[in-house]
Scaffold this motif. Structure first.
Motif, PDB file in Angstrom:
ATOM      1  N   ALA A  70      11.498 -13.104  -0.447  1.00  0.00           N
ATOM      2  CA  ALA A  70      12.026 -13.256   0.911  1.00  0.00           C
ATOM      3  C   ALA A  70      13.351 -14.012   0.893  1.00  0.00           C
ATOM      4  N   VAL A  71      13.426 -15.079   0.093  1.00  0.00           N
ATOM      5  CA  VAL A  71      14.655 -15.866  -0.006  1.00  0.00           C
ATOM      6  C   VAL A  71      15.784 -15.011  -0.559  1.00  0.00           C
ATOM      7  N   ARG A  72      15.486 -14.213  -1.574  1.00  0.00           N
ATOM      8  CA  ARG A  72      16.515 -13.351  -2.184  1.00  0.00           C
ATOM      9  C   ARG A  72      17.176 -12.447  -1.142  1.00  0.00           C
ATOM     10  N   ARG A  73      16.405 -11.952  -0.186  1.00  0.00           N
ATOM     11  CA  ARG A  73      16.956 -11.055   0.837  1.00  0.00           C
ATOM     12  C   ARG A  73      17.978 -11.759   1.715  1.00  0.00           C
ATOM     13  N   GLY A  74      17.908 -13.088   1.780  1.00  0.00           N
ATOM     14  CA  GLY A  74      18.841 -13.831   2.608  1.00  0.00           C
ATOM     15  C   GLY A  74      20.025 -14.398   1.853  1.00  0.00           C
ATOM     16  N   VAL A  75      20.022 -14.275   0.528  1.00  0.00           N
ATOM     17  CA  VAL A  75      21.064 -14.912  -0.296  1.00  0.00           C
ATOM     18  C   VAL A  75      22.026 -13.862  -0.843  1.00  0.00           C
ATOM     19  N   LYS A  76      23.288 -14.024  -0.543  1.00  0.00           N
ATOM     20  CA  LYS A  76      24.326 -13.119  -1.049  1.00  0.00           C
ATOM     21  C   LYS A  76      25.267 -13.812  -2.032  1.00  0.00           C
ATOM     22  N   ARG A  77      25.531 -15.114  -1.836  1.00  0.00           N
ATOM     23  CA  ARG A  77      26.542 -15.816  -2.632  1.00  0.00           C
ATOM     24  C   ARG A  77      25.971 -16.867  -3.569  1.00  0.00           C
ATOM     25  N   ALA A  78      25.048 -17.680  -3.090  1.00  0.00           N
ATOM     26  CA  ALA A  78      24.556 -18.819  -3.869  1.00  0.00           C
ATOM     27  C   ALA A  78      23.804 -18.365  -5.119  1.00  0.00           C
ATOM     28  N   LEU A  79      23.768 -19.240  -6.118  1.00  0.00           N
ATOM     29  CA  LEU A  79      22.916 -19.024  -7.287  1.00  0.00           C
ATOM     30  C   LEU A  79      21.474 -19.269  -6.856  1.00  0.00           C
ATOM     31  N   LEU A  80      20.596 -18.308  -7.149  1.00  0.00           N
ATOM     32  CA  LEU A  80      19.191 -18.435  -6.756  1.00  0.00           C
ATOM     33  C   LEU A  80      18.359 -18.884  -7.956  1.00  0.00           C
ATOM     34  N   LEU A  81      17.712 -20.030  -7.808  1.00  0.00           N
ATOM     35  CA  LEU A  81      16.913 -20.664  -8.851  1.00  0.00           C
ATOM     36  C   LEU A  81      15.483 -20.793  -8.354  1.00  0.00           C
ATOM     37  N   VAL A  82      14.508 -20.538  -9.234  1.00  0.00           N
ATOM     38  CA  VAL A  82      13.102 -20.563  -8.827  1.00  0.00           C
ATOM     39  C   VAL A  82      12.310 -21.495  -9.741  1.00  0.00           C
ATOM     40  N   ASP A  83      11.494 -22.365  -9.143  1.00  0.00           N
ATOM     41  CA  ASP A  83      10.580 -23.210  -9.901  1.00  0.00           C
ATOM     42  C   ASP A  83       9.439 -22.375 -10.472  1.00  0.00           C
TER      43      ASP A  83
END
Length: 259
Positions: A70-83
């Motif tokens: 769900a978070v990925r669908r909202g992120v276009k620019r930031a680096l996405l990191l997952v615990d």
């Protein structure tokens, strides 16, 4: 242009502070991303702030993957990191590779975060990075070890501080692209930041880290309780509660909807 792990390292060299926050759903993620946050973490803290658990321990890898999608669908620019959640990577490097690979394949995240700097975890970080998966390390207060450490500040004695410093160095040598420093003295965080060539992201670790992260629920004033090092920039609990009360009054007095 999307933020990369290499860019974070470059920003450290340029002394350009890194802005990081957590997200647990599409709406929050989209708001953070459009506001210009550099790094968005789907932290296992969502166990507490979004799912109502008392600690981070109960959340499963399936639940983390669900929220990260769900978070990925909202992120276009930031680096996405997952615990990676508790017991999804501690058993063996093979388990860690499998869990981390699943996160990248299923969510579109660019990196994972693993807690701990003891020798076995350093080996795990090395093996995961050799598999082509970027890893952020995490030392100091490690919430998945709550039953061992509690939520106390770590590294307060010279011996404890030296241990954390050596863990940080070992994690960099193992291939970590960055390091989260949680709830340690600012003098220790400064020493680690100066020693490493990879960026440090602080939470309760003082001003001298290369970047800062907060749990977004704390920043927004949504948390019932928050750690002493967090800061609320608005009290959304109060704002939302007042809005709901106003709506309730208007419905009961037949003033909503308007005729």
């Amino acid at each position: 242009m999307a933020v990369t792990t290499g860019q974070l390292i470059q920003w450290k060299q340029q002394k350009r502070p890194i802005v990081a926050l957590t997200a647990w759903d599409y709406a929050i993620a989209q708001l953070l991303d459009t506001a210009g946050v550099d790094l968005i973490l789907v932290g296992d803290s969502l166990a507490m702030v979004a799912l109502g658990y008392e600690t981070t321990l109960p959340i499963s890898l399936d639940e983390v993957v669900h929220h990260a999608k769900a978070v990925r669908r909202g992120v276009k620019r930031a680096l996405l990191l997952v615990d990676l959640p508790f017991l999804s990577y501690q058993e063996s490097p093979q388990q860690a590779i499998h869990s981390a690979g699943r996160v990248l394949k299923e969510t579109g995240a660019q990196a994972v975060k693993l807690e701990g700097g003891y020798p076995a975890m350093v080996e795990t970080v090395n093996r995961v990075t050799l598999a082509g998966i970027p890893v952020m390390g995490h030392v100091g207060l490690t919430p998945q070890s709550v039953h061992q450490l509690g939520y106390r500040q770590q590294g307060k004695t010279e011996e404890a501080g030296e241990k954390i410093l050596q863990e940080a160095i070992a994690l960099e040598q193992a291939g970590a692209f960055a390091l989260l420093l949680e709830h340690i003295p600012d003098t220790l965080a400064s020493r680690i930041t100066e020693k490493l060539t990879i960026p440090t992201i602080g939470i309760g670790a003082g001003l001298h880290c290369d970047g800062q992260v907060l749990v977004t629920a704390d920043l927004l004033g949504l948390s019932e309780k928050q750690p002493p090092f967090a800061k609320s920039y608005i009290n959304l609990r109060q704002v939302i509660s007042q809005a709901v009360q106003d709506y309730s009054v208007e419905v009961r007095e037949r003033r909503f909807p308007e005729a």
